[in-house]
Design a protein around this motif. Structure first.
Motif, PDB file in Angstrom:
ATOM      1  N   GLN A   3     -25.970  11.895 -60.483  1.00 56.08           N
ATOM      2  CA  GLN A   3     -25.255  11.240 -61.576  1.00 56.08           C
ATOM      3  C   GLN A   3     -23.767  11.481 -61.383  1.00 56.08           C
ATOM      4  OE1 GLN A   3     -27.975  13.527 -62.506  1.00 56.08           O
ATOM      5  NE2 GLN A   3     -29.210  11.730 -62.056  1.00 56.08           N
ATOM      6  N   LEU A   4     -22.979  10.434 -61.567  1.00 58.74           N
ATOM      7  CA  LEU A   4     -21.542  10.490 -61.312  1.00 58.74           C
ATOM      8  C   LEU A   4     -20.757  10.085 -62.551  1.00 58.74           C
ATOM      9  CD1 LEU A   4     -21.637   8.660 -57.855  1.00 58.74           C
ATOM     10  CD2 LEU A   4     -21.589  11.126 -58.253  1.00 58.74           C
ATOM     11  N   VAL A   5     -19.713  10.853 -62.865  1.00 53.94           N
ATOM     12  CA  VAL A   5     -18.862  10.556 -64.020  1.00 53.94           C
ATOM     13  C   VAL A   5     -17.406  10.641 -63.581  1.00 53.94           C
ATOM     14  CG1 VAL A   5     -18.191  11.197 -66.347  1.00 53.94           C
ATOM     15  CG2 VAL A   5     -20.578  11.461 -65.626  1.00 53.94           C
ATOM     16  N   GLU A   6     -16.712   9.510 -63.654  1.00 54.63           N
ATOM     17  CA  GLU A   6     -15.293   9.468 -63.295  1.00 54.63           C
ATOM     18  C   GLU A   6     -14.413   9.796 -64.491  1.00 54.63           C
ATOM     19  OE1 GLU A   6     -17.194   5.809 -61.155  1.00 54.63           O
ATOM     20  OE2 GLU A   6     -17.299   6.801 -63.102  1.00 54.63           O
ATOM     21  N   SER A   7     -13.220  10.301 -64.196  1.00 56.63           N
ATOM     22  CA  SER A   7     -12.209  10.542 -65.216  1.00 56.63           C
ATOM     23  C   SER A   7     -10.841  10.502 -64.549  1.00 56.63           C
ATOM     24  CB  SER A   7     -12.432  11.890 -65.901  1.00 56.63           C
ATOM     25  OG  SER A   7     -12.333  12.944 -64.963  1.00 56.63           O
ATOM     26  N   SER A  17       1.988   8.328 -60.176  1.00 58.88           N
ATOM     27  CA  SER A  17       0.797   8.920 -59.552  1.00 58.88           C
ATOM     28  C   SER A  17      -0.290   9.167 -60.596  1.00 58.88           C
ATOM     29  CB  SER A  17       1.146  10.262 -58.892  1.00 58.88           C
ATOM     30  OG  SER A  17       2.092  10.099 -57.865  1.00 58.88           O
ATOM     31  N   LEU A  18      -1.509   9.159 -60.119  1.00 59.08           N
ATOM     32  CA  LEU A  18      -2.674   9.551 -60.908  1.00 59.08           C
ATOM     33  C   LEU A  18      -3.654  10.262 -59.992  1.00 59.08           C
ATOM     34  CD1 LEU A  18      -3.582   6.420 -63.105  1.00 59.08           C
ATOM     35  CD2 LEU A  18      -2.749   8.618 -63.943  1.00 59.08           C
ATOM     36  N   ARG A  19      -4.445  11.148 -60.559  1.00 59.45           N
ATOM     37  CA  ARG A  19      -5.538  11.747 -59.812  1.00 59.45           C
ATOM     38  C   ARG A  19      -6.841  11.469 -60.533  1.00 59.45           C
ATOM     39  NH1 ARG A  19      -7.080  17.923 -57.999  1.00 59.45           N
ATOM     40  NH2 ARG A  19      -7.631  18.101 -60.205  1.00 59.45           N
ATOM     41  N   LEU A  20      -7.732  10.796 -59.851  1.00 60.60           N
ATOM     42  CA  LEU A  20      -9.057  10.537 -60.387  1.00 60.60           C
ATOM     43  C   LEU A  20     -10.015  11.638 -59.946  1.00 60.60           C
ATOM     44  CD1 LEU A  20      -9.400   6.711 -59.672  1.00 60.60           C
ATOM     45  CD2 LEU A  20      -8.312   7.861 -61.600  1.00 60.60           C
ATOM     46  N   SER A  21     -10.930  11.959 -60.835  1.00 57.46           N
ATOM     47  CA  SER A  21     -11.969  12.933 -60.521  1.00 57.46           C
ATOM     48  C   SER A  21     -13.330  12.282 -60.711  1.00 57.46           C
ATOM     49  CB  SER A  21     -11.863  14.151 -61.431  1.00 57.46           C
ATOM     50  OG  SER A  21     -10.637  14.818 -61.252  1.00 57.46           O
ATOM     51  N   CYS A  22     -14.285  12.757 -59.940  1.00 56.49           N
ATOM     52  CA  CYS A  22     -15.656  12.278 -60.058  1.00 56.49           C
ATOM     53  C   CYS A  22     -16.562  13.497 -60.025  1.00 56.49           C
ATOM     54  CB  CYS A  22     -15.994  11.329 -58.927  1.00 56.49           C
ATOM     55  SG  CYS A  22     -17.723  10.811 -58.866  1.00 56.49           S
ATOM     56  N   ALA A  23     -17.133  13.803 -61.180  1.00 57.49           N
ATOM     57  CA  ALA A  23     -18.030  14.947 -61.288  1.00 57.49           C
ATOM     58  C   ALA A  23     -19.460  14.493 -61.043  1.00 57.49           C
ATOM     59  CB  ALA A  23     -17.902  15.572 -62.670  1.00 57.49           C
ATOM     60  N   ALA A  24     -20.124  15.202 -60.154  1.00 59.33           N
ATOM     61  CA  ALA A  24     -21.489  14.839 -59.785  1.00 59.33           C
ATOM     62  C   ALA A  24     -22.470  15.891 -60.262  1.00 59.33           C
ATOM     63  CB  ALA A  24     -21.599  14.684 -58.278  1.00 59.33           C
ATOM     64  N   GLN A 113     -19.653   5.114 -63.858  1.00 58.93           N
ATOM     65  CA  GLN A 113     -19.432   4.022 -64.808  1.00 58.93           C
ATOM     66  C   GLN A 113     -18.066   3.373 -64.634  1.00 58.93           C
ATOM     67  OE1 GLN A 113     -18.889   7.153 -65.484  1.00 58.93           O
ATOM     68  NE2 GLN A 113     -16.896   7.127 -66.515  1.00 58.93           N
ATOM     69  N   GLY A 114     -17.186   4.016 -63.888  1.00 59.90           N
ATOM     70  CA  GLY A 114     -15.864   3.479 -63.627  1.00 59.90           C
ATOM     71  C   GLY A 114     -14.809   4.009 -64.576  1.00 59.90           C
ATOM     72  N   THR A 115     -13.573   4.022 -64.093  1.00 60.16           N
ATOM     73  CA  THR A 115     -12.437   4.423 -64.915  1.00 60.16           C
ATOM     74  C   THR A 115     -11.297   3.443 -64.657  1.00 60.16           C
ATOM     75  OG1 THR A 115     -10.982   6.276 -65.513  1.00 60.16           O
ATOM     76  CG2 THR A 115     -11.532   6.063 -63.195  1.00 60.16           C
ATOM     77  N   GLN A 116     -10.639   3.010 -65.734  1.00 60.37           N
ATOM     78  CA  GLN A 116      -9.609   1.980 -65.626  1.00 60.37           C
ATOM     79  C   GLN A 116      -8.281   2.584 -65.193  1.00 60.37           C
ATOM     80  OE1 GLN A 116      -9.722  -1.544 -66.314  1.00 60.37           O
ATOM     81  NE2 GLN A 116      -7.687  -1.452 -65.378  1.00 60.37           N
ATOM     82  N   VAL A 117      -7.671   1.977 -64.211  1.00 61.95           N
ATOM     83  CA  VAL A 117      -6.316   2.322 -63.784  1.00 61.95           C
ATOM     84  C   VAL A 117      -5.455   1.080 -63.964  1.00 61.95           C
ATOM     85  CG1 VAL A 117      -4.846   2.927 -61.826  1.00 61.95           C
ATOM     86  CG2 VAL A 117      -7.038   4.098 -62.158  1.00 61.95           C
TER      87      VAL A 117
END
Length: 121
Positions: A3-7, A17-24, A113-117
């Motif tokens: 299971q994956l959750v982006e933030s 700049s932005l840093r995206l994370s994906c917790a599995a 589920q995706g995260t909007q940038v």
């Protein structure tokens, strides 16, 4: 199963700049190559970057090479996407994925589920 959750998405000015994370979650996280894809409104989902299990090998789309960096922390079951020098054309929903690697969405078995940038010019 994974299971994956982006933030980490949000609104940023061009050049920022932005840093995206994906917790599995799931004990098999380390078995998978991890990738980031993005999808702009009305367009297909496209490859951004991928990273091998060890983190030793990475691949990038030409459009982000030199600006984005993918990394992973297997101890934390997390993959990251550091995005620098953002441009308006980087605006999209960003998705994290786990699979066998490659540049096609079909190469990946599990998706977040995706995260909007949104990058304002």
């Amino acid at each position: 199963q994974v299971q994956l959750v982006e933030s980490g998405g949000g609104l940023v000015q061009a050049g920022g700049s932005l840093r995206l994370s994906c917790a599995a979650s799931g004990r098999t996280f380390r078995s998978y190559l991890m990738g980031w894809f993005r999808q702009a409104p009305g367009k297909e989902r496209v490859f951004v970057a991928t990273i091998t299990w060890s983190g030793g090998t990475t691949y990038y789309a030409d459009s982000v090479k030199g600006r984005f960096t993918i990394s992973r922390d297997n101890a934390k079951n997390t993959v990251y996407l550091q995005m620098n020098s953002l441009k308006a054309e980087d605006t999209a929903v960003y998705y994290c994925a786990a699979g066998s690697g490659g540049r096609r969405p079909d190469d990946y078995d599990f998706w977040g589920q995706g995260t909007q940038v949104t990058v304002s010019s």
